[in-house]
Design a protein around this motif. Structure first.
Motif, PDB file in Angstrom:
ATOM      1  N   UNK A   1     -92.093  10.169 -28.224  1.00  0.00           N
ATOM      2  CA  UNK A   1     -93.016  10.713 -27.448  1.00  0.00           C
ATOM      3  C   UNK A   1     -94.018   9.791 -26.549  1.00  0.00           C
ATOM      4  N   UNK A   2     -94.259   8.398 -26.958  1.00  0.00           N
ATOM      5  CA  UNK A   2     -95.016   7.617 -26.341  1.00  0.00           C
ATOM      6  C   UNK A   2     -94.470   7.207 -25.102  1.00  0.00           C
ATOM      7  N   UNK A   3     -95.313   6.140 -24.540  1.00  0.00           N
ATOM      8  CA  UNK A   3     -95.060   5.359 -23.296  1.00  0.00           C
ATOM      9  C   UNK A   3     -93.694   4.506 -23.557  1.00  0.00           C
TER      10      UNK A   3
ATOM     11  N   UNK B   1     -89.344   8.130 -41.638  1.00  0.00           N
ATOM     12  CA  UNK B   1     -88.661   7.556 -40.300  1.00  0.00           C
ATOM     13  C   UNK B   1     -88.713   8.439 -39.364  1.00  0.00           C
ATOM     14  N   UNK B   2     -88.307   9.818 -39.669  1.00  0.00           N
ATOM     15  CA  UNK B   2     -88.297  10.808 -38.706  1.00  0.00           C
ATOM     16  C   UNK B   2     -89.379  10.795 -37.782  1.00  0.00           C
ATOM     17  N   UNK B   3     -90.526  10.934 -38.525  1.00  0.00           N
ATOM     18  CA  UNK B   3     -92.035  11.028 -37.697  1.00  0.00           C
ATOM     19  C   UNK B   3     -92.251   9.850 -36.981  1.00  0.00           C
ATOM     20  N   UNK B   4     -91.834   8.793 -37.432  1.00  0.00           N
ATOM     21  CA  UNK B   4     -92.072   7.349 -36.704  1.00  0.00           C
ATOM     22  C   UNK B   4     -91.224   7.543 -35.240  1.00  0.00           C
ATOM     23  N   UNK B   5     -89.861   8.076 -35.508  1.00  0.00           N
ATOM     24  CA  UNK B   5     -89.061   8.003 -34.451  1.00  0.00           C
ATOM     25  C   UNK B   5     -89.595   8.887 -33.306  1.00  0.00           C
ATOM     26  N   UNK B   6     -89.906  10.098 -33.877  1.00  0.00           N
ATOM     27  CA  UNK B   6     -90.589  11.241 -32.602  1.00  0.00           C
ATOM     28  C   UNK B   6     -91.799  10.704 -31.997  1.00  0.00           C
TER      29      UNK B   6
END
Length: 119
Positions: free
Chosen positions: A46-48, A37-42
């Motif tokens: 960082x995306x548009x 979940x943390x990686x998905x949030x990051x």
């Protein structure tokens, strides 16, 4: 290896117990590695900001989407036939009359009881 009480970590859930409490699992052939979940949030941060499903839309676009969703949900509803509706309505009205008579009887009885006790 002993299992602790209340532990829900099982190999089936993808969280097997290892020496350090959690072992790294490898994805099967043809599957991508699942992100935490943390990686998905990051990745989302960082995306548009304006891309994707949750991009900010204008008020009319949001209202249009809202009403389209309402109509789609109403199409999924199983509407009763006329005879079913008549039966349901009759059952409800009869039940309400019975409960109303019961409450009126209790009210009458308690009022007579209070007059008898308090004069």
């Amino acid at each position: 290896m002993t299992e602790t009480t209340g532990s829900t970590a099982t190999p089936e859930s993808g969280n097997p117990e290892g020496a350090d409490g959690a072992a790294e699992t490898t994805p099967a052939e043809g599957e991508e590695k699942a992100l935490s979940r943390r990686d998905r949030k990051r990745a989302n941060r960082s995306g548009d900001k304006k891309s994707g499903k949750r991009a900010k839309k204008g008020p009319f676009a949001r209202m249009g989407l809202f009403y389209r969703q309402i109509i789609a949900e109403l199409r999924k509803v199983v509407w009763p036939t006329r005879s079913e509706l008549t039966n349901y309505t009759t059952v409800v009205v009869v039940f309400v009359v019975v409960v109303m008579a019961f409450v009126a009887g209790l009210d009458y009885g308690f009022s007579k009881l209070s007059l008898l006790v308090f004069g």
